[in-house]
Design a protein around this motif. Structure first.
Motif, short mmCIF file in Angstrom:
data_model
loop_
_atom_site.label_atom_id
_atom_site.label_comp_id
_atom_site.label_asym_id
_atom_site.label_seq_id
_atom_site.Cartn_x
_atom_site.Cartn_y
_atom_site.Cartn_z
N VAL A 113 0.84 -1.19 0.00
CA VAL A 113 0.00 0.00 0.00
C VAL A 113 0.88 1.24 0.00
CG1 VAL A 113 -1.91 -1.17 1.13
CG2 VAL A 113 -0.25 0.07 2.51
N VAL A 114 0.36 2.29 -0.56
CA VAL A 114 1.08 3.56 -0.67
C VAL A 114 0.48 4.53 0.35
CG1 VAL A 114 1.69 5.49 -2.17
CG2 VAL A 114 1.60 3.16 -3.09
N GLY A 115 1.30 4.99 1.28
CA GLY A 115 0.79 5.85 2.33
C GLY A 115 -0.05 5.04 3.31
N LYS A 116 -0.83 5.71 4.11
CA LYS A 116 -1.74 5.04 5.03
C LYS A 116 -3.00 4.62 4.28
CE LYS A 116 -0.26 7.54 9.17
NZ LYS A 116 -0.68 8.44 10.28
N TYR A 117 -3.46 3.42 4.58
CA TYR A 117 -4.71 2.97 3.97
C TYR A 117 -5.58 2.37 5.05
CZ TYR A 117 -8.04 0.84 0.78
OH TYR A 117 -9.20 0.50 0.12
#
Length: 349
Positions: free
Chosen positions: A315-319
């Motif tokens: 995942v890219v960044g917070k999800y």
């Protein structure tokens, strides 16, 4: 907020980066009505994927934004995400079923990912959608996209045949292009999760590279894809909402229903679309690594690019996706809020 937000808003034409930053960061673009993620200049893929969001229940406006980030920052695709925009305040509002700002950009799409439900787009939007389909671009479709359109029995739309219950074009866009229309719930949402199991005879299929069993929080749908479809995964209805929940024992798994399939749709003008369709696809379903990889594989496969042996789908960044449910979308969010600092995407590589 579930998204990492760049510290400053960028203009639609992009942001000028210093030489040092440019070595590690991707340029971003944003508008007031949709969001664009630009890959690093040396990615070499050179393909543009457009993702269409717009469903009242399963939070495609969250899930497909995360998928877009993965496609851009992990794989180098240029991505554009279009939204249902409330014309009164410019916020993302999936309950508004007749808007899709940026639809004209579909003429630039090399591939399409859709997460739609019961849209009633005016002809001015539908003509862009149909033109993209007729060009023969590949399609990855999730969850309620089998019933993406619902124009109503007395609709004057020139595209009324796209409706999920069309008699003129039986089953509409869902059935005729994706392979199935709305057939009904099987597993109960929030009570009976889904475990998708790869079909053993398809384990060598490139679409299933690196894909194991999938745990989906959304309940299974009934489905009987059209002849010519390749069933890739069947869904087990679980008697609970945990990955290790036992199977539902009251007949819902007899027989198992297809939850992922692929097919080729032939257009009347001689082009064709490679299609990957899944009845999973709530934003919470993208918490599953194998499911994210399946969708990424679908883009590669659709574009006839070699599918990675095990695609990077971190995942890219917070999800932290919102649970699905009607009227449960995050209020007050604008596309310009979803710009992302690509330097963050490289920090966990």
């Amino acid at each position: 907020m579930i998204y990492s937000i760049v510290a400053i808003l960028v203009a639609f034409g992009g942001i000028s980066l210093g030489a040092a930053d440019a070595a590690f960061a991707t340029q971003h673009e944003a508008s007031e009505q949709y969001v664009v993620y630009e890959p690093a200049q040396d990615s070499g893929i050179g393909k543009h994927v457009i993702l269409l969001t717009g469903d009242e229940e399963y939070r495609s406006e969250e899930g497909l934004v995360q998928l877009a980030k993965i496609l851009t920052f992990r794989h180098g695709f240029r991505t554009t995400v279009l939204f249902a925009i409330d014309p009164t305040d410019g916020t993302i509002n999936p309950k508004v079923s007749n808007t899709l700002p940026g639809a004209e950009l579909l003429s630039t799409a090399d591939a399409l990912v859709i997460g739609l439900r019961f849209r009633k787009y005016p002809d001015a939007i539908m003509k862009h959608f149909e033109a993209a389909i007729h060009r023969g671009i590949p399609i990855v479709a999730v969850r309620t996209s089998t019933h993406a359109f619902n124009f109503g029995k007395n609709s004057k739309s020139n595209f009324a045949r796209y409706s999920h219950n069309s008699k003129e074009w039986p089953g509409g866009f869902g059935r005729q292009v994706l392979g199935e229309t709305w057939a009904g719930h099987l597993g109960k949402n929030h009570k009976e999760a889904t475990r998708a199991v790869p079909v053993e005879s398809e384990l060598s299929n490139p679409l299933l590279r690196g894909v194991g069993k999938v745990f989906a929080y959304s309940g299974a749908y009934e489905a009987n894809p059209m002849d010519g479809s390749t069933i890739l995964m069947f869904g087990e209805v679980l008697a609970g909402m945990e990955p290790d929940s036992p199977l539902e024992a009251n007949g819902k798994n007899e027989p198992l229903q297809p939850v992922v399939w692929s097919r080729t749709h032939d257009n009347p003008d001689g082009t064709n679309n490679r299609v990957l369709c899944t009845t999973m696809g709530a934003a919470t379903d993208l918490l599953d690594e194998s499911f994210r990889r399946l969708l990424v594989n679908g883009v590669y496969w659709g574009l006839e690019i070699e599918v990675p042996e095990k695609a990077n789908v971190r995942v890219v960044g917070k999800y932290e996706p919102t649970d699905y449910g009607f009227d449960g979308f995050r209020k007050g969010v604008k596309p310009s809020d979803l710009t992302f600092n690509a330097i963050e995407a490289t920090q966990d590589e």
